[in-house]
Design an enzyme around this catalytic site. Structure first.
Site, short mmCIF file in Angstrom:
data_model
loop_
_atom_site.label_atom_id
_atom_site.label_comp_id
_atom_site.label_asym_id
_atom_site.label_seq_id
_atom_site.Cartn_x
_atom_site.Cartn_y
_atom_site.Cartn_z
N ARG A 1 0.62 -1.25 -0.02
CA ARG A 1 -0.12 -0.20 0.02
C ARG A 1 0.93 1.31 0.01
NH1 ARG A 1 -4.75 -2.33 4.28
NH2 ARG A 1 -6.00 -3.08 2.19
N GLY B 1 -13.77 -4.10 -0.11
CA GLY B 1 -15.21 -3.43 0.10
C GLY B 1 -15.55 -2.71 -0.79
#
Ligand code: AMP
Length: 394
Positions: free
Chosen positions: A37, A374
């Site tokens: 990330r 998500g």
């Protein structure tokens, strides 16, 4: 893309608040176990530095639940970011407050100030307007680049955009353009592969994709609810009883819309849900009572791989079996391999599917690996993502 990006605005000399996703996994000794990330944020951060911005970065890490718990400090991230970029990164003692305001005001072009964990304040997740205003007061422009959190309306993902010009960074820009194109203007045939445990979580996605795709493959634990709806014996396999009727309806809708809905034709079944359980392979209609489905079988792997290879666009989300146990990982790995070998545009979302791709070393053979599980599911459902809606239109 309908939303403004950092390339549509002047950043030179401006204090820019960029919401990035530095929610990295940590080892017990506090070191970073996976820096994906941080690396993913670099194009946006470098662009801002190279174009003369004063860069203020903010993120959450873990679940400190509104308390100042230093095991969730972004200190390890500040250190690694400085190494990766070879620039000085100053970690602020907090994300709001007088001292932080002073540090932001004194920041020079080409420097980075990393704010401390946003979730040390419960106001972040509550999207508290006062908190959002304080964050916004540190900067003159807001850049949203944490795709993993855009489906949540938090102060740093949506609230701040009320008080500052707001644009998308490169990561979000890529997510929206690749996935948007796949849904709205795909190279056909468009094949969607959905797996994982819960039908409940994927109902919205299946419903939306039935309006878009040519073939919809259902694998993983989810498939057994569809089997049951077709009247098959499923033994002790996962079953979402409450959604049996819906599974039936979805199959009927697929038929009515001319979408080819494909279920596994054979499965690896086991005596227990355990890594060392006894297992064997059986055709779809020959389940043994008391046994449970753990993975797709050989024939299914070949069949799904063929569909993937002849696709124009593939969207994959969710494992084909209990891939955490080596005896039941073959199905998930076969899909990862088929995606890597396919000439189609391949889009992989969801942590489990993405990690299967990475583990096998196929990451560079995939068109796009979504950084938000998500968020990518909600995008595929056709839902409005609050953190995207908050950005300025072009
Ligand atoms: P989800 O969060 O719904 O995407 O589900 C991911 C989980 O589904 C993984 O932990 C898998 O182990 C699990 N899963 C996949 N296939 C099966 C199966 N046949 N039975 C039980 N769990 C499964």
């Amino acid at each position: 893309m309908a939303k403004k990006t950092i390339q549509d605005v002047e950043v030179k000399g401006l204090k820019v608040l960029a919401r990035v996703d530095y929610n990295v996994p940590l080892n017990e000794d506090g070191s970073i176990s996976d820096e994906t990330r941080i690396v993913a944020s670099l194009p946006t951060v470098k662009y801002l530095l190279d174009n003369g911005a004063k860069v203020i970065l903010c993120s959450h890490l873990g679940r400190p639940k509104g308390e100042r718990k230093m095991e969730f400090s972004l200190a390890p991230v500040a250190k690694r970011l400085a190494e990766l970029l070879n620039v000085k990164v100053t970690l602020a003692p907090d994300c709001i407050g007088e001292e932080v305001e002073k540090m932001a005001a004194e920041l020079q072009a080409g420097e980075i100030l990393l704010l401390e964990n946003l979730r040390f304040h419960k106001e972040e997740e509550k999207n508290d307007p006062e908190f959002a205003k304080k964050l916004a007061s540190l900067a003159e422009l807001y850049v949203s680049d944490a795709f993993g959190t855009v489906h949540r309306a938090h102060a740093s993902t949506a609230g701040v955009a009320e008080y500052l010009p707001a644009v998308a960074g490169f990561l979000i820009g890529k997510e929206l353009s690749v996935m948007g194109e796949a849904l709205e203007n795909p190279v056909r045939p468009l094949v969607a592969i959905l797996g994982g445990a819960k039908v409940k979580d994927k109902i919205g996605v299946i419903t939306n994709l039935l309006n878009k795709c040519d073939t919809l493959i259902i694998g993983g634990g989810m498939a057994y609810t569809f089997y049951k709806a077709k009247g098959y014996e499923i033994g002790d396999s996962l079953l979402d009883e409450a959604n049996l009727g819906l599974a039936k309806e979805l199959m009927e809708t697929a038929k009515a819309k001319g979408v080819n809905m494909v279920l596994p034709v054979d499965n690896v079944i086991a005596t227990d849900f355990a890594a060392d359980a006894e297992y064997k392979q059986v055709p779809a209609d020959q389940f043994i009572p008391g046994w449970q489905g753990m993975d797709i079988g050989d024939k299914t792997r070949e069949m799904f791989a063929e569909i993937v290879k002849s696709a124009g666009t593939v969207i994959w989300n969710g494992p084909m079996g209990v891939f955490e146990f080596p005896n039941f990982e073959k199905g998930t790995e076969a899909i990862a391999e088929a995606c890597a070998e396919s000439n189609a545009i391949t889009i992989v979302g969801g942590g489990d599917s993405a990690s299967a791709i990475t583990k096998l070393g196929y990451a560079d053979k995939i068109t796009h690996i979504s950084t938000g599980g998500g968020a990518s599911l909600e995008f595929l459902e056709g839902k409005t993502l609050p953190g995207v809606a908050a950005l300025n239109d072009k």
